[in-house]
Design a protein around this motif. Structure first.
Motif, PDB file in Angstrom:
ATOM      1  N   TYR A 264       5.681   8.216  10.057  1.00  0.00           N
ATOM      2  CA  TYR A 264       6.492   6.991   8.984  1.00  0.00           C
ATOM      3  C   TYR A 264       7.274   6.947   9.952  1.00  0.00           C
ATOM      4  CZ  TYR A 264       7.368   3.395   5.618  1.00  0.00           C
ATOM      5  OH  TYR A 264       8.344   2.422   5.580  1.00  0.00           O
TER       6      TYR A 264
ATOM      7  N   TYR B 233       0.817   4.182   8.482  1.00  0.00           N
ATOM      8  CA  TYR B 233       0.222   3.884   7.505  1.00  0.00           C
ATOM      9  C   TYR B 233      -1.115   4.869   6.689  1.00  0.00           C
ATOM     10  CZ  TYR B 233       4.071   0.774   7.327  1.00  0.00           C
ATOM     11  OH  TYR B 233       5.137  -0.561   7.601  1.00  0.00           O
TER      12      TYR B 233
ATOM     13  N   GLU C  93      -0.753  -3.902   0.203  1.00  0.00           N
ATOM     14  CA  GLU C  93       0.080  -4.268   0.361  1.00  0.00           C
ATOM     15  C   GLU C  93      -0.086  -5.409   2.009  1.00  0.00           C
ATOM     16  OE1 GLU C  93       2.630  -0.949   1.898  1.00  0.00           O
ATOM     17  OE2 GLU C  93       4.120  -2.318   1.807  1.00  0.00           O
TER      18      GLU C  93
ATOM     19  N   SER D 220       2.269  -5.135   5.360  1.00  0.00           N
ATOM     20  CA  SER D 220       3.849  -5.273   5.496  1.00  0.00           C
ATOM     21  C   SER D 220       3.881  -6.009   7.345  1.00  0.00           C
ATOM     22  CB  SER D 220       3.924  -3.658   5.611  1.00  0.00           C
ATOM     23  OG  SER D 220       5.337  -3.495   6.016  1.00  0.00           O
TER      24      SER D 220
HETATM   25  C1  AVJ Z   1       9.058   0.327   1.650  1.00  0.00           C
HETATM   26  C2  AVJ Z   1       8.286  -1.835   1.699  1.00  0.00           C
HETATM   27  C3  AVJ Z   1       9.116  -1.473   3.863  1.00  0.00           C
HETATM   28  O1  AVJ Z   1       5.728  -1.661   4.435  1.00  0.00           O
HETATM   29  O2  AVJ Z   1       6.258   0.430   5.180  1.00  0.00           O
HETATM   30  C4  AVJ Z   1       4.963   2.626   3.273  1.00  0.00           C
HETATM   31  C5  AVJ Z   1       5.761   0.979   2.335  1.00  0.00           C
HETATM   32  N1  AVJ Z   1       4.108   1.271   1.955  1.00  0.00           N
HETATM   33  N2  AVJ Z   1       3.242   3.157   2.991  1.00  0.00           N
HETATM   34  C6  AVJ Z   1       6.451  -0.454   4.187  1.00  0.00           C
HETATM   35  C7  AVJ Z   1       5.032   1.551   2.300  1.00  0.00           C
HETATM   36  C8  AVJ Z   1       3.309   2.844   3.021  1.00  0.00           C
HETATM   37  C9  AVJ Z   1       7.295   0.252   3.518  1.00  0.00           C
HETATM   38  N3  AVJ Z   1       8.419  -0.547   2.510  1.00  0.00           N
END
Ligand code: AVJ
Length: 333
Positions: free
Chosen positions: A62, A216, A292, A294
């Protein structure tokens, strides 16, 4: 709402009340009764979800948090010189780990006056406020406990002669679907005076899908736990009976929309009861629930979204690996 006064230049106002359970219940009712099931990502972040997200930011795969911090370390002084900012308003401030770099640069430039963190987690707003007034003498903190989707109007008016930066970091803007993203940016624009104030926006950039997908779907499975955590939230807050272990974590880059999607895939046919909503929900075997999106950005997408919100790009700063961008923009006159 009464301001809650603390010692030493700190005011914290809370705009969250009993209404929050309602917001979760409404989102769940909307999201689980449609043909393509979906839950908004903001419900990930209970105490355990916030802790899991913190662990995500440390994962080798990440990169966004580290890339954004690199940009801030390299360019915070330029941002302050360019804007002359004396006030920092931060939407979704969290632990304010990266913000400290900016506040420190403002302090070093001699412009620092006020920090306005806005976050849903009251304990974080209070803890951060307390620490920062200790670290940066003379700083005023006006904390807002609220939701940046609903409480932008609670941000105090700017002070005359004190340029403001509104910061929205981390790439969280990518969580908004395209239409609401532009609507949100218009709301942010209303906090900015033309010719005086700036938006500092963090956006993750489009890149090799393998790199994006690994970010992710980490090897240690922390993101999978984070994703499933939303089901624990529903079980606890709404008396649901999700069998959390019966959902698989799914993460993929949608090349057409240029966004990462997180989903939870039912391992088999299931019935879930949501007690507080008197709602029964059926999942077919392998049916997916989107938790989600992103969005990842190109220069073009950034220009388009900011332009549609009446903002003009002033600078785009990236890390040496061109993975992430911090952009400065200002209202078009
Ligand atoms: C906090 C929304 C920026 O989208 O990268 C991280 C959340 N979800 N891993 C993203 C998230 C899964 C993150 N944010």
């Amino acid at each position: 709402m009464e301001p809650l006064l603390q010692a030493g230049g700190v005011v914290v106002r809370s705009f969250l009340a009993a209404g929050e359970d309602r917001a979760l219940a409404d989102d769940v009712l909307d999201g689980l009764t449609r043909p393509f099931k979906e839950l908004p990502p903001k419900h990930f972040y209970d105490a355990r979800g916030a802790e899991l997200f913190d662990r995500i930011t440390e994962l080798p795969e990440y990169y966004p948090t580290r890339a954004e911090r690199e940009i801030l370390v390299a360019h915070a002084a330029d941002v302050v010189a360019l804007t002359g900012a004396g006030e920092l308003v931060e939407l979704g401030s969290g632990t304010a780990a990266k913000t400290r770099i900016l506040l420190r640069a403002m302090h070093d430039a001699g412009t620092l006056r006020r920090y306005v963190p806005l976050d849903v987690t009251e304990s974080m707003v209070r803890a951060t406020a307390g620490e920062l007034v200790q670290e940066l003498p003379g700083l005023e903190v006006h904390g807002i406990v609220g939701d940046f989707e609903r409480h932008l109007a609670e941000v105090p008016p700017p002070e005359a002669g004190v340029p403001r930066i509104v910061a929205f970091l981390g790439g969280t803007i990518g969580n908004f679907p395209p239409g609401s993203r532009r609507r949100f940016l218009r709301g942010v624009r209303r906090l900015l005076r033309p010719g005086v104030d700036h938006l500092l926006l963090g956006t993750d950039l489009v890149k090799d899908p393998a790199v994006l997908e690994a970010a992710y779907d980490d090897a240690a499975g922390v993101t999978a736990e984070f994703n499933r955590n939303v089901l624990h939230v529903l079980n606890r807050e709404l008396g649901a009976d999700f069998e959390v272990g019966a959902f698989d974590h799914v993460a993929f880059f949608d090349r057409e929309h240029e966004w990462i999607e997180l989903r939870l895939r039912a391992q088999r046919h299931m019935h879930v009861h949501v007690g507080a909503l008197a709602l029964d929900v059926a999942f077919a075997a392998r049916e997916e629930l989107r938790t989600e999106i992103s969005a990842k950005f190109t220069r073009r997408r950034l220009d388009g979204d900011l332009g549609a919100a009446g903002l003009r790009l002033v600078r785009v700063l990236t890390d040496p690996g061109d993975r992430f961008a911090l952009s400065l923009s200002t209202p078009r006159r």
